[in-house]
Write a protein that holds these residues in place. Structure first.
Motif, PDB file in Angstrom:
ATOM      1  N   PHE A  79      30.393  44.058  43.513  1.00  0.00           N
ATOM      2  CA  PHE A  79      31.612  43.620  42.833  1.00  0.00           C
ATOM      3  C   PHE A  79      31.300  43.201  41.398  1.00  0.00           C
ATOM      4  O   PHE A  79      31.993  43.603  40.462  1.00  0.00           O
ATOM      5  CB  PHE A  79      32.258  42.456  43.584  1.00  0.00           C
ATOM      6  CG  PHE A  79      33.493  41.924  42.908  1.00  0.00           C
ATOM      7  CD1 PHE A  79      34.735  42.466  43.193  1.00  0.00           C
ATOM      8  CD2 PHE A  79      33.415  40.900  41.975  1.00  0.00           C
ATOM      9  CE1 PHE A  79      35.877  41.996  42.553  1.00  0.00           C
ATOM     10  CE2 PHE A  79      34.547  40.423  41.330  1.00  0.00           C
ATOM     11  CZ  PHE A  79      35.779  40.975  41.626  1.00  0.00           C
ATOM     12  N   GLU A  80      30.281  42.381  41.228  1.00  0.00           N
ATOM     13  CA  GLU A  80      29.957  41.865  39.901  1.00  0.00           C
ATOM     14  C   GLU A  80      29.491  42.971  38.968  1.00  0.00           C
ATOM     15  O   GLU A  80      29.825  42.967  37.781  1.00  0.00           O
ATOM     16  CB  GLU A  80      28.938  40.735  40.022  1.00  0.00           C
ATOM     17  CG  GLU A  80      29.571  39.506  40.666  1.00  0.00           C
ATOM     18  CD  GLU A  80      28.606  38.375  40.963  1.00  0.00           C
ATOM     19  OE1 GLU A  80      27.368  38.543  40.794  1.00  0.00           O
ATOM     20  OE2 GLU A  80      29.094  37.310  41.387  1.00  0.00           O
ATOM     21  N   ALA A  82      30.422  46.144  39.171  1.00  0.00           N
ATOM     22  CA  ALA A  82      31.570  47.004  38.884  1.00  0.00           C
ATOM     23  C   ALA A  82      32.609  46.317  38.005  1.00  0.00           C
ATOM     24  O   ALA A  82      33.298  46.973  37.220  1.00  0.00           O
ATOM     25  CB  ALA A  82      32.225  47.461  40.188  1.00  0.00           C
ATOM     26  N   ASN A  83      32.746  45.003  38.128  1.00  0.00           N
ATOM     27  CA  ASN A  83      33.830  44.294  37.451  1.00  0.00           C
ATOM     28  C   ASN A  83      33.384  43.399  36.302  1.00  0.00           C
ATOM     29  O   ASN A  83      34.230  42.893  35.558  1.00  0.00           O
ATOM     30  CB  ASN A  83      34.620  43.465  38.463  1.00  0.00           C
ATOM     31  CG  ASN A  83      35.307  44.336  39.481  1.00  0.00           C
ATOM     32  OD1 ASN A  83      36.279  45.004  39.161  1.00  0.00           O
ATOM     33  ND2 ASN A  83      34.787  44.369  40.697  1.00  0.00           N
ATOM     34  N   ARG A  85      32.381  40.410  36.329  1.00  0.00           N
ATOM     35  CA  ARG A  85      32.758  38.998  36.508  1.00  0.00           C
ATOM     36  C   ARG A  85      32.294  38.548  37.891  1.00  0.00           C
ATOM     37  O   ARG A  85      32.076  39.373  38.774  1.00  0.00           O
ATOM     38  CB  ARG A  85      34.257  38.788  36.332  1.00  0.00           C
ATOM     39  CG  ARG A  85      35.136  39.550  37.292  1.00  0.00           C
ATOM     40  CD  ARG A  85      36.628  39.335  36.943  1.00  0.00           C
ATOM     41  NE  ARG A  85      37.464  40.253  37.650  1.00  0.00           N
ATOM     42  CZ  ARG A  85      38.009  40.028  38.851  1.00  0.00           C
ATOM     43  NH1 ARG A  85      37.800  38.890  39.458  1.00  0.00           N
ATOM     44  NH2 ARG A  85      38.763  40.933  39.432  1.00  0.00           N
TER      45      ARG A  85
END
Length: 104
Positions: A79-80, A82-83, A85
């Protein structure tokens, strides 16, 4: 968040159980859960700490917390990346519970 628990108060404890499994249970929620142990014991006829009662009531096996931790760790990194954040532990817990424990 109060709306999430109004029709399913036990859901609060399952969310907290998942947050504890991933190492992100906040102190205020932990204190609330601990304070509610007598109520949980009376309601379900079970004995133990709040997280033990949740595990018994939900029929969680002994390895589930470790598996959830692994899912969180792997998913958090993806997640981090890809995003760009930080992943949100509370959001993870709620989504995980909603997807995996619809019997609450």
């Amino acid at each position: 968040m109060a709306d999430r628990y109004s029709d399913a108060p036990f859901l609060r404890f399952v969310d907290a159980w998942v947050l504890k499994a991933i190492g992100h249970l906040d102190k205020a929620t932990e204190e609330y859960c601990v304070a509610m142990v007598p109520h949980l014991e009376r309601s379900f006829g079970l004995r133990g700490s709040w997280d033990e009662i949740v595990a018994q009531r939900m029929d969680f096996d002994a390895g589930l917390a470790a598996r959830i931790q692994a899912i969180w760790t792997e998913g958090k990194a993806r997640f981090e990346e890809a995003n760009g954040r930080p992943a949100e532990p509370v959001q993870f817990a709620m989504i995980f519970v909603d997807r995996n424990f619809s019997n609450i």
